[in-house]
Design a protein around this motif. Structure first.
Motif, PDB file in Angstrom:
ATOM      1  N   SER A   1      -4.930   4.981  -6.394  1.00 40.09           N
ATOM      2  CA  SER A   1      -4.204   4.795  -5.139  1.00 40.09           C
ATOM      3  C   SER A   1      -3.741   6.135  -4.578  1.00 40.09           C
ATOM      4  O   SER A   1      -3.886   6.408  -3.380  1.00 40.09           O
TER       5      SER A   1
ATOM      6  N   SER B   1     -13.734   5.136  -0.396  1.00 38.81           N
ATOM      7  CA  SER B   1     -13.025   5.790   0.702  1.00 38.81           C
ATOM      8  C   SER B   1     -13.991   6.184   1.809  1.00 38.81           C
ATOM      9  O   SER B   1     -13.677   6.045   3.002  1.00 38.81           O
TER      10      SER B   1
ATOM     11  N   THR C   1      -7.996  -1.863  -1.386  1.00 34.68           N
ATOM     12  CA  THR C   1      -7.976  -1.495  -2.806  1.00 34.68           C
ATOM     13  C   THR C   1      -6.560  -1.174  -3.267  1.00 34.68           C
ATOM     14  O   THR C   1      -6.166  -1.539  -4.378  1.00 34.68           O
ATOM     15  N   ASP C   2      -5.763  -0.519  -2.410  1.00 32.51           N
ATOM     16  CA  ASP C   2      -4.384  -0.201  -2.788  1.00 32.51           C
ATOM     17  C   ASP C   2      -3.553  -1.454  -2.993  1.00 32.51           C
ATOM     18  O   ASP C   2      -2.675  -1.500  -3.859  1.00 32.51           O
TER      19      ASP C   2
ATOM     20  N   THR D   1       0.820  -1.211   0.000  1.00 33.81           N
ATOM     21  CA  THR D   1       0.000   0.000   0.000  1.00 33.81           C
ATOM     22  C   THR D   1       0.858   1.267   0.000  1.00 33.81           C
ATOM     23  O   THR D   1       0.460   2.275  -0.578  1.00 33.81           O
TER      24      THR D   1
ATOM     25  N   ILE E   1      -9.279   1.638   1.682  1.00 33.56           N
ATOM     26  CA  ILE E   1      -8.178   2.134   0.867  1.00 33.56           C
ATOM     27  C   ILE E   1      -7.005   1.163   0.891  1.00 33.56           C
ATOM     28  O   ILE E   1      -6.341   0.936  -0.129  1.00 33.56           O
TER      29      ILE E   1
ATOM     30  N   VAL F   1     -13.732   6.521  -6.283  1.00 30.66           N
ATOM     31  CA  VAL F   1     -12.767   6.679  -5.198  1.00 30.66           C
ATOM     32  C   VAL F   1     -13.442   7.243  -3.951  1.00 30.66           C
ATOM     33  O   VAL F   1     -13.211   6.766  -2.832  1.00 30.66           O
TER      34      VAL F   1
ATOM     35  N   SER G   1      -7.044   8.320  -3.602  1.00 29.63           N
ATOM     36  CA  SER G   1      -7.707   7.924  -2.360  1.00 29.63           C
ATOM     37  C   SER G   1      -6.853   8.250  -1.144  1.00 29.63           C
ATOM     38  O   SER G   1      -7.365   8.692  -0.106  1.00 29.63           O
TER      39      SER G   1
END
Length: 490
Positions: A320, A165, A176-177, A47, A173, A161, A323
């Protein structure tokens, strides 16, 4: 193109699904803002690499490679160097502070005062513009995919996003990252890089067809490299978006070594982008803009399916960073500005019951997200907006933050003077020399340093009790909330 569309749609739907799943874990302020401070090495490294390598590093990095050759890697390379420096020298101490924002760190170190809220305003402006510039990049990607109107593309990408978030905060986040990190690695490093080199005829053909300066590691110019170091390397050391990821680490060791792995990954990513851009120069020597290199080579050279995956990688890069900047912007706006203005500011030790604050932080992410989307639609010059953000960040906040970490004689008056003088100097110099000039950050940083040293030495030293409490926090002797869950293994 139908297969490419399907890949993108599945990817975007997956991001929303992870946002919904993350909402189930974000049940306290700590879980919502810093993922409970319990990320292990794998999640932390992935991340952290994802947030620092955004659209500018991917699309812009390829564009610099197209324009300058291998030396175009320097922008992203200095980002990696900044992350390495942060991880090796400062991350362990930062993680042990158990705070949520950079301004809270300044309050702890200097004993409160106006420096915290002023630094909060500067940091908010930086994170807002970082989120805006990331959101604008959706227009480029969706134009390649769907020939979509700029405003519609920004609203579509930005809304996704904002949605995930807002739902799950840092947990959403983080999840997803991590997916975005994997997608970027496959799409850019494992697919686009070798395909671009092969399509250009290999390194031998590239050297034969391009000027020798394209393979000079310093071809972009020493002054440009120095400016990149000042803006991006130092910016990595003090940005709220980066610190908020450090706060998620479950231990000092995770913050240090996980960040070191992420920084090393950034160095490889920098070189890959420059090589892809150099290959694009061979294939398309007369593009209208260097920033068109990424979209052009993806659209014209990649097979169906692979093209969709690489475009998903570009979307991953943008999302990335977007967010991460969004949650940082909302955290600063709520915790450092709004709560203080209302007289509800609390010290970290007073955050004993933060469960009810999730709703407030979620609302601020939604509000800031809408502001980011509207601003992104209104702004045309991305480079100028990002330059203003980084100039203010480095010129106004670098000295008091690093000074507080390494120099015990620094005082709250020195910190306040440093933020004000450095910030004003940057603004005046940008008006005088131009936003894109190098002088504002050079002289603004020097003015900030001079103000910090002179005022700190001319005013009484920080109270001994404040420094004692500060050293205790740095040593990790002040425990985080007892109610927080235990670390989870990765």
């Amino acid at each position: 193109m139908a297969v490419d569309y399907a890949v993108i749609v599945v990817y975007l739907a997956g991001m929303l699904a992870m946002g919904w799943w993350g909402m189930r874990r974000a049940r306290s302020k700590s879980e919502f803002l810093v993922a409970g401070r319990r990320l292990g090495p794998s999640l932390y490294s992935g991340t952290m690499a994802a947030i620092v390598l955004g659209g500018a590093s991917t699309i812009g990095g390829v564009g610099l490679g197209y324009q300058y050759g291998l030396s175009g890697a320097w922008m992203v390379f200095t980002i990696g160097l900044g992350l390495l420096a942060l991880s090796v020298f400062f991350s362990a101490r930062i993680a042990r502070l158990k705070v949520y924002t950079v301004s809270e760190m300044l309050d702890l170190r200097y004993g409160g005062g106006r420096a915290g809220i002023i630094s909060g305003v500067v940091m908010w402006a930086y994170t807002l513009m970082l989120a805006v510039t990331s959101t604008i990049a959706y227009a480029t990607i969706f134009d390649v995919l769907f020939d979509m109107n700029r405003a519609v593309a920004i609203v579509l990408g930005g809304s996704i996003v904002v949605a995930y978030s807002t739902l799950g905060g840092m947990w959403s986040i983080t999840l997803t990252d991590m997916v975005q990190f994997v997608v970027k690695t496959i799409g850019v490093l494992l697919l686009l890089l070798p395909i671009a080199v092969v399509k250009a005829g290999g390194f031998g053909a590239m050297k034969a067809q391009l000027p020798t300066e394209y393979f000079d590691p310093l071809g972009i110019g020493g002054e440009t490299i120095f400016t990149y170091v000042l803006i991006y390397t130092f910016g990595m050391l003090i940005g709220q978006d980066i610190w908020q990821r450090v706060f998620t680490a479950r231990s000092d060791r995770t913050a240090k070594w996980g960040g070191t792995v992420a920084g090393t990954y950034c160095l490889a990513y920098a070189l890959a982008g420059a090589v892809i851009g150099t290959a694009a120069k061979v294939l398309y020597p007369k593009l209208g803009s260097p920033d068109d290199a990424f979209a052009t080579i993806v659209k014209d050279e990649l097979p169906v399916g692979v093209r969709g995956l690489v475009l998903a990688a570009a979307l991953a890069a943008v999302m990335s960073t977007s967010s991460g900047a969004l949650i940082a912007c909302a955290t600063v706006a709520n915790n450092d500005i709004w709560s203080r203005l209302r007289g509800l500011g609390r010290t970290p030790a007073e955050n004993a019951d933060d469960h009810d604050e999730v709703k407030g932080n979620r609302l601020f992410i939604l509000i800031m997200g809408l502001a980011v989307i509207c601003t992104a639609i209104a702004i045309d010059n991305v480079v100028e907006a990002l330059t203003v953000a980084y100039n203010l960040l480095v010129g106004g906040l670098l000295v008091p933050i690093l000074g507080g970490l390494v120099w015990k004689r620094g005082t709250v008056h020195g910190a306040l003077a440093s933020v004000v003088v450095g910030g004003l100097a940057v603004i005046v110099l940008m008006a005088t020399y131009g936003i894109l000039a190098n002088e504002p950050v050079y002289y603004g940083l020097l003015a900030s340093l001079a103000a910090y040293l002179v005022v700190s030495l001319a005013t009484p030293a920080t109270d001994a009790a404040v420094l004692t409490a500060w050293r205790g926090r740095l040593a990790g002797r002040s425990a985080e909330l007892a109610s927080e869950p235990a670390p989870v293994s990765q």
